[in-house]
Write a protein that holds these residues in place. Structure first.
Motif, PDB file in Angstrom:
ATOM      1  N   ASN A  28       2.154  -8.770   2.950  1.00 21.13           N
ATOM      2  CA  ASN A  28       3.521  -8.513   3.384  1.00 21.13           C
ATOM      3  C   ASN A  28       3.931  -7.065   3.114  1.00 21.13           C
ATOM      4  O   ASN A  28       4.663  -6.450   3.898  1.00 21.13           O
ATOM      5  N   ARG A  29       3.452  -6.535   1.988  1.00 22.96           N
ATOM      6  CA  ARG A  29       3.760  -5.144   1.644  1.00 22.96           C
ATOM      7  C   ARG A  29       3.192  -4.193   2.699  1.00 22.96           C
ATOM      8  O   ARG A  29       3.866  -3.276   3.172  1.00 22.96           O
ATOM      9  N   ALA A 384       6.134  -6.714 -15.667  1.00 20.81           N
ATOM     10  CA  ALA A 384       6.438  -6.291 -14.302  1.00 20.81           C
ATOM     11  C   ALA A 384       6.642  -7.462 -13.345  1.00 20.81           C
ATOM     12  O   ALA A 384       5.922  -8.459 -13.392  1.00 20.81           O
ATOM     13  N   LYS A 385       7.615  -7.280 -12.456  1.00 20.80           N
ATOM     14  CA  LYS A 385       7.840  -8.199 -11.344  1.00 20.80           C
ATOM     15  C   LYS A 385       7.850  -7.375 -10.064  1.00 20.80           C
ATOM     16  O   LYS A 385       8.655  -6.445  -9.913  1.00 20.80           O
ATOM     17  N   LEU A 386       6.949  -7.697  -9.125  1.00 19.00           N
ATOM     18  CA  LEU A 386       6.807  -6.949  -7.878  1.00 19.00           C
ATOM     19  C   LEU A 386       7.310  -7.772  -6.702  1.00 19.00           C
ATOM     20  O   LEU A 386       7.230  -9.004  -6.725  1.00 19.00           O
ATOM     21  N   GLY A 390       7.865  -3.340  -1.890  1.00 19.10           N
ATOM     22  CA  GLY A 390       7.500  -2.187  -2.697  1.00 19.10           C
ATOM     23  C   GLY A 390       8.371  -1.924  -3.898  1.00 19.10           C
ATOM     24  O   GLY A 390       8.323  -0.834  -4.479  1.00 19.10           O
ATOM     25  N   ASN A 391       9.155  -2.895  -4.329  1.00 20.87           N
ATOM     26  CA  ASN A 391       9.974  -2.744  -5.528  1.00 20.87           C
ATOM     27  C   ASN A 391       9.267  -3.346  -6.728  1.00 20.87           C
ATOM     28  O   ASN A 391       8.589  -4.371  -6.627  1.00 20.87           O
ATOM     29  N   ARG A 479       8.929   2.034  -7.653  1.00 22.73           N
ATOM     30  CA  ARG A 479       8.338   1.687  -6.375  1.00 22.73           C
ATOM     31  C   ARG A 479       6.840   1.475  -6.598  1.00 22.73           C
ATOM     32  O   ARG A 479       6.265   2.027  -7.541  1.00 22.73           O
ATOM     33  N   TRP A 480       6.202   0.666  -5.761  1.00 26.06           N
ATOM     34  CA  TRP A 480       4.752   0.521  -5.874  1.00 26.06           C
ATOM     35  C   TRP A 480       4.127   0.547  -4.484  1.00 26.06           C
ATOM     36  O   TRP A 480       4.764   0.228  -3.487  1.00 26.06           O
ATOM     37  N   ASP A 481       2.864   0.987  -4.444  1.00 25.42           N
ATOM     38  CA  ASP A 481       2.152   1.107  -3.184  1.00 25.42           C
ATOM     39  C   ASP A 481       0.688   0.763  -3.426  1.00 25.42           C
ATOM     40  O   ASP A 481       0.225   0.710  -4.572  1.00 25.42           O
ATOM     41  N   LEU A 482      -0.027   0.541  -2.346  1.00 28.00           N
ATOM     42  CA  LEU A 482      -1.457   0.257  -2.420  1.00 28.00           C
ATOM     43  C   LEU A 482      -2.208   1.561  -2.188  1.00 28.00           C
ATOM     44  O   LEU A 482      -2.157   2.121  -1.086  1.00 28.00           O
TER      45      LEU A 482
END
Length: 640
Positions: A28-29, A384-386, A390-391, A479-482
């Motif tokens: 989904n991300r 952590a909760k992702l 991307g939050n 923020r997080w990304d692959l």
């Protein structure tokens, strides 16, 4: 982590539901990001060709090592790889010469331990940036009995006596080694045999202190230590890091595997189950009551912590810092925040487990080293909760907050920290795909998280990039990304679908890898990633190694192999000197994994019949885990 180590409780955590949930989150991300990029006309993944991207400038200029597998190591052209120290070599000045056929715990306590993992380099003198002289701290994660010991027991020893001595040798081969090292007149690194800094820290006899909120708690008390402030040893030490004040943080990972006993009648049986205790991987509990939960029910609570070691003071006891939580710590990535507070990132290496960070209450004092020794005892631990857009939210694990109270089995902050996994379950943390090492990059203030995945068995994995707002590591929303995704077909990263579409002559691709495990960031902000496929390397067709990964520009996420280990080994480390001209790496358990799948051998690898005898290639020596020193032949920066 050695991916062979799985027990029934771990397998339950690897349920299809757990795996699918995280896979769906990532899917989904990516779909969300693609939709945004398409809408604004910046979908570089589709619009940029591989040829265009190859023309972009790279952070690295070496020629990649080819994929493959054989009995020795390989390093990039233009580099030299020297063996610095191997299992059994002297650490203490009075250590006897190594005799693999007649090992004793007394000798092993003075010799380099087994399965060297994470490495830390600290310059000498303390406070300097000397690249040619310093201290090396090396973790010894676990032992491999079939490759360590002769295939038969001595005829003169009773079975019980032999078993005791065997366990004691194994204990003495665990823990840490601290070594003084320097460059000689020829510019080659060597150990300093009679250095006052040299020492071994083991679970056989070394005494460590316990500090922080759980120290002295009733659940930390044992017959040996009725006050709950001291413990014998540290074990299954995996990754680690250097603190700004010049100490080393070492992570206790798969501690559950060292305990025997029956949890059926244990007062904390449900909590033990959550941690996979007793794991029964080792039989130490037959000879040492500390590792039998029927005899010492609280002993497991005294392992699974981050341990701080002061290499500059050989008389200082290591300290287990309980404020950082108890779980299967893969590592401890530390960063000094802009406001002076210290942040430590750590991941729980098991399928469906979590990512954590600790934020100190007090700020680092550059003028008072001793004042910094208590920084990791007071602070807040977060999990952590992702989400799929991307939050990343950091949820505090604080007694009395978010249901962490008596009603749910938490009677104090000590309970929250001893049972960190249960606390994280309760507050709603995001289960991840076997989170391993996590390391901050001081150059861009991003954080990299390795996810080899339970599907490391199928050779898959991912690296996430965590982005604090304005570089503030104390912030509660990131923020997080692959950064990249790996599997046996190709490595995918942000700007192209597949890397290196043209296989080499052996049909293997050069710039993709699988099962990212440990990582390090050098002084220039470049990411180096090691891999651990375990028994499943045959699916990729290549042994493990260390990979240089781009962290900026349109090549961001592209990778190339720098060093390849011999058959059966795992790549660990690495560490750099302050000038980035020397890289220290650890080759773990050479000759261990996947020997039956290696066509030239095709049988079990043992002490007397190993698949390789790296690094000595001596018929009288078994394969030996070793630390390797890599330098550029022209004296330049590694990777340049």
């Amino acid at each position: 982590m050695d991916v062979k180590h799985w027990d029934a409780d771990e397998e339950k955590r690897c349920s299809p539901e757990n795996i699918a949930a995280f896979s769906d989150l990532l899917k989904n991300r990516l779909q969300t990001e693609k939709a945004i990029n398409t809408a604004i006309g910046t979908d570089t993944l589709d619009n940029q060709s591989n040829e265009t991207l190859e023309a972009e400038a790279s952070m690295f200029s070496f020629e990649a090592v080819s994929a493959g597998v054989d009995g020795t190591h390989h390093v990039a052209k233009g580099y030299r790889a020297d063996i610095l120290i191997s299992w059994g070599d002297p650490v203490m000045g009075d250590a006897p010469e190594f005799d693999a056929n007649h090992q004793t715990p007394e000798a092993q306590e003075k010799q380099f331990g087994y399965n060297n993992d994470s490495i830390g380099f600290l310059p000498l003198p303390r406070g300097s940036k000397n690249p040619d002289h310093g201290l090396l701290v090396v973790n010894h994660e676990y032992t491999s009995r079939k490759l360590m010991f002769p295939d038969h027991k001595p005829k003169k020893e009773k079975k019980a006596d032999y078993g005791l001595r065997l366990c004691q040798v194994e204990m003495a081969a665990h823990g840490l080694s601290i070594l003084e090292i320097e460059k000689n007149r020829n510019g080659r690194w060597q150990t300093v045999r009679f250095s006052p800094y040299n020492r071994r820290i083991t679970p056989l006899r070394s005494v460590l202190d316990i500090s922080g909120p759980a120290a002295g708690d009733a659940r930390m008390q044992t017959k040996y230590d009725p006050d709950g402030f001291h413990v014998i040893g540290t074990l299954n030490n995996c990754a680690g890091s250097i603190t700004p004040w010049g100490t080393f943080l070492t992570a206790e990972e798969n501690f559950n595997g060292y305990f025997l006993g029956h949890k059926k009648d244990h007062p904390d049986r449900l909590k033990l189950k959550r941690y996979g205790i007793p794991g029964k991987w080792f039989d130490w509990g037959k000879h040492d009551s500390r590792f039998n939960i029927d005899m010492e029910p609280n002993e497991p609570n005294r392992f699974g912590w981050i341990v701080e070691v002061d290499p500059y003071n050989p008389n200082a006891r290591p300290v287990k810092r309980t404020a950082l939580g108890r779980f299967k710590h893969e590592g401890a990535g530390i960063v000094l925040n802009a406001d002076g507070r210290v942040v430590v990132y750590s991941a729980d290496d098991q399928q469906g487990e979590y990512l954590y960070k600790f934020v100190s209450y007090k700020a680092y004092d550059d003028h008072d080293r001793r004042a910094n020794f208590s920084l990791l005892d007071e602070g807040t631990l977060y999990v952590a909760k992702l989400d799929h857009i991307g939050n990343l939210d950091w949820l505090p694990l604080v007694y009395g907050h978010a249901g962490l109270n008596e009603e749910n089995g938490f009677n104090s902050q000590a309970d929250v920290l001893i049972d960190t996994r249960l606390a994280a379950d309760l507050v709603g943390a995001t289960p991840l795909d076997r989170p391993e090492d996590v390391v901050p990059n001081p150059e861009n203030n991003h954080v990299y998280l390795m996810l080899p995945g339970v599907e490391a068995r199928a050779n898959e994995g991912r690296i996430l990039e965590l982005i604090p707002p304005q570089g503030d590591h104390t912030a509660l929303q990131y923020r997080w990304d692959l950064l990249l995704q790996t599997n046996v077909k190709a490595t995918t990263h942000k700007h192209r679908r597949k890397t290196d579409p043209k296989p080499d002559k052996q049909g293997l691709k050069k710039d993709w890898f699988v099962a990212p495990d440990n990582c390090a960031v050098d002084g220039q902000g470049r990411l180096w990633v090691t891999t651990d496929q375990g028994e499943y390397w045959g699916r990729s067709g290549s042994a493990d190694g260390i990979w240089a990964v781009e962290t900026q520009g349109r090549k961001k996420g592209a990778a190339r192999m720098f060093f390849r280990v011999p058959v059966g080994a795992e790549m660990a480390g690495p560490a750099f000197t302050p000038d980035d001209k020397t890289m220290f790496i650890a080759v773990q358990h050479p000759g261990s994994d996947g020997a039956k799948d290696y066509p030239p051998f095709a049988r079990e690898s043992t002490f007397s019949d190993p698949v390789t005898r790296w690094p000595d290639f001596n018929s009288k020596q078994p394969p030996r885990p070793s630390v390797v020193v890599v330098v550029k032949k022209d004296g330049g920066v590694v990777g340049s």
